[in-house]
Design an enzyme around this catalytic site. Structure first.
Site, PDB file in Angstrom:
ATOM      1  N   LYS A 189      80.808  81.808-111.759  1.00 60.63           N
ATOM      2  CA  LYS A 189      80.490  81.658-113.180  1.00 60.63           C
ATOM      3  C   LYS A 189      80.743  82.954-113.953  1.00 60.63           C
ATOM      4  CE  LYS A 189      76.112  80.433-112.668  1.00 60.63           C
ATOM      5  NZ  LYS A 189      76.004  80.501-111.190  1.00 60.63           N
ATOM      6  N   ARG A 207      68.541  76.717-116.219  1.00 59.01           N
ATOM      7  CA  ARG A 207      68.434  76.561-114.771  1.00 59.01           C
ATOM      8  C   ARG A 207      67.396  75.518-114.386  1.00 59.01           C
ATOM      9  NH1 ARG A 207      70.499  81.775-113.370  1.00 59.01           N
ATOM     10  NH2 ARG A 207      70.738  82.204-111.173  1.00 59.01           N
ATOM     11  N   ARG A 265      81.128  89.731-102.551  1.00 64.99           N
ATOM     12  CA  ARG A 265      80.747  90.386-103.812  1.00 64.99           C
ATOM     13  C   ARG A 265      80.013  91.696-103.497  1.00 64.99           C
ATOM     14  NH1 ARG A 265      77.858  86.852-108.279  1.00 64.99           N
ATOM     15  NH2 ARG A 265      75.913  87.004-107.148  1.00 64.99           N
ATOM     16  N   ARG A 282      73.488  94.148-105.963  1.00 61.62           N
ATOM     17  CA  ARG A 282      72.318  93.488-106.538  1.00 61.62           C
ATOM     18  C   ARG A 282      71.227  93.317-105.482  1.00 61.62           C
ATOM     19  NH1 ARG A 282      74.246  88.242-109.860  1.00 61.62           N
ATOM     20  NH2 ARG A 282      72.251  87.579-109.006  1.00 61.62           N
ATOM     21  N   ARG A 335      67.727  81.513-103.420  1.00 58.56           N
ATOM     22  CA  ARG A 335      68.437  81.197-104.670  1.00 58.56           C
ATOM     23  C   ARG A 335      69.130  79.841-104.573  1.00 58.56           C
ATOM     24  NH1 ARG A 335      72.035  86.270-104.993  1.00 58.56           N
ATOM     25  NH2 ARG A 335      72.937  85.358-106.870  1.00 58.56           N
TER      26      ARG A 335
HETATM   27  P1  AMP Z   1      71.997  85.325-111.873  1.00 59.23           P
HETATM   28  O1  AMP Z   1      72.580  86.650-112.251  1.00 59.23           O
HETATM   29  O2  AMP Z   1      72.323  84.243-112.873  1.00 59.23           O
HETATM   30  O3  AMP Z   1      72.342  84.911-110.464  1.00 59.23           O
HETATM   31  O4  AMP Z   1      70.408  85.477-111.932  1.00 59.23           O
HETATM   32  C1  AMP Z   1      69.737  86.388-111.082  1.00 59.23           C
HETATM   33  C2  AMP Z   1      68.248  86.040-111.021  1.00 59.23           C
HETATM   34  O5  AMP Z   1      67.680  86.146-112.328  1.00 59.23           O
HETATM   35  C3  AMP Z   1      67.935  84.630-110.578  1.00 59.23           C
HETATM   36  O6  AMP Z   1      67.918  84.491-109.170  1.00 59.23           O
HETATM   37  C4  AMP Z   1      66.548  84.428-111.193  1.00 59.23           C
HETATM   38  O7  AMP Z   1      65.557  85.147-110.484  1.00 59.23           O
HETATM   39  C5  AMP Z   1      66.705  85.126-112.530  1.00 59.23           C
HETATM   40  N1  AMP Z   1      67.224  84.202-113.557  1.00 59.23           N
HETATM   41  C6  AMP Z   1      68.417  84.289-114.221  1.00 59.23           C
HETATM   42  N2  AMP Z   1      68.561  83.287-115.096  1.00 59.23           N
HETATM   43  C7  AMP Z   1      67.433  82.543-114.992  1.00 59.23           C
HETATM   44  C8  AMP Z   1      66.991  81.342-115.629  1.00 59.23           C
HETATM   45  N3  AMP Z   1      67.743  80.719-116.531  1.00 59.23           N
HETATM   46  N4  AMP Z   1      65.771  80.854-115.258  1.00 59.23           N
HETATM   47  C9  AMP Z   1      65.004  81.477-114.336  1.00 59.23           C
HETATM   48  N5  AMP Z   1      65.370  82.586-113.695  1.00 59.23           N
HETATM   49  C10 AMP Z   1      66.575  83.119-114.005  1.00 59.23           C
END
Ligand code: AMP
Length: 193
Positions: A13, A88, A127, A139, A150
Site C-alpha cells: 500500500k 481499519r 522491507r 519499524r 498485525r
Molecule cells: P501501518 O503503518 O499502516 O502498518 O500501521 C502501523 C500500526 O499503526 C498498526 O499496526 C496499528 O497499531 C497502528 N494503526 C495504523 N493505522 C491504524 C488504524 N486505522 N486503526 C488502528 N490502528 C492503526
C-alpha cells in the site's frame, strides 16, 4: 479525488500510495505514519499508541478517527487524498462516511490490494532488510511476532471493511501479487474506469 487503499500489512500500500501521490498530486494520509510521528514526538496520542503499535495491535477508533478528521481539514487535502491504513475497522469506515457526508463529500474509489498471505511475511522481512541496508531504522513492528498480531488484526477487523465497501459498490480489487509496475498499472485502470 478521494480514495482508499486497502490491503493487509506488507501488501504494498505504501509503495503504491507514493506513486499515486506523484501521479495525481494529492497527499497520502497514512495513519501509521501519523501515529509513528506522534510516538516519536511524544505527544499524548503517541504516548497512548506506542505500546499497542509495538505489539502489532490496533490503536482505538477514537484516536485514529480524531487524527484523520484533523488531517483532512488541512489545506493540501482539500483537493483530495489517498488514505493508507485507514479505515481499519468497520467503525472507522462508518465514522469516515459521517465525516465526509458532513462536508458534502464522497469517496471516489476504494482499491483493495489482494495478496497471498504466505508472501506477506517474506515481504516484511525484505522491507526490514532493505531498511537496514539503507542505514535506516527498522519499524518496531516489522518482526515476525508483531507481524502475526498485525495479520490477525487485519483478518478479524479489517477484512470486514472490504465487505462494507463492496456493499456500496465502490470497491475494486487488484491482484497485488503482480510485479510492482503491473500493480500500479492495474490501479491506474481501476481509477480511470
Ligand atoms: P501501518 O503503518 O499502516 O502498518 O500501521 C502501523 C500500526 O499503526 C498498526 O499496526 C496499528 O497499531 C497502528 N494503526 C495504523 N493505522 C491504524 C488504524 N486505522 N486503526 C488502528 N490502528 C492503526
Amino acid at each position: 479525488m478521494r480514495l482508499i487503499l486497502l490491503g493487509p500489512p506488507g501488501a504494498g500500500k505504501g509503495t503504491q500510495a507514493q506513486r499515486l501521490v506523484d501521479k495525481h498530486g494529492i497527499p497520502q494520509l497514512s495513519t501509521g505514519d501519523m501515529l509513528r510521528a506522534a510516538v516519536k514526538a511524544g505527544t499524548p496520542v503517541g504516548l497512548k499508541a506506542k505500546a499497542v503499535m509495538e505489539s502489532g495491535g490496533l490503536v482505538s477508533d477514537d484516536i485514529v478517527v480524531g487524527i484523520v478528521a484533523d488531517r483532512i481539514e488541512e489545506a493540501d487535502a482539500k483537493k483530495g487524498f489517498i488514505l493508507d491504513g485507514f479505515p481499519r475497522t468497520v467503525g472507522q469506515a462508518e465514522a469516515l462516511d459521517r465525516m465526509l457526508a458532513g462536508k458534502g463529500l464522497k469517496l471516489d474509489h476504494v482499491l483493495e490490494l489482494v495478496v497471498d498471505e504466505t508472501a506477506l511475511l517474506k515481504r516484511i522481512e525484505n522491507r526490514a532488510a532493505e531498511t537496514v541496508k539503507a542505514g535506516g531504522t527498522v519499524r518496531a513492528d516489522d518482526n515476525p511476532e508483531a507481524f502475526k498480531v498485525r495479520l490477525d488484526a487485519y483478518k478479524a477487523q479489517t477484512a470486514p471493511v472490504s465487505a462494507y465497501y463492496a456493499k456500496t459498490g465502490v470497491l475494486k480489487q487488484i491482484d497485488g501479487m503482480q510485479p510492482i509496475d503491473a500493480v500500479t498499472a492495474a490501479l491506474g485502470r481501476a481509477i480511470a474506469g
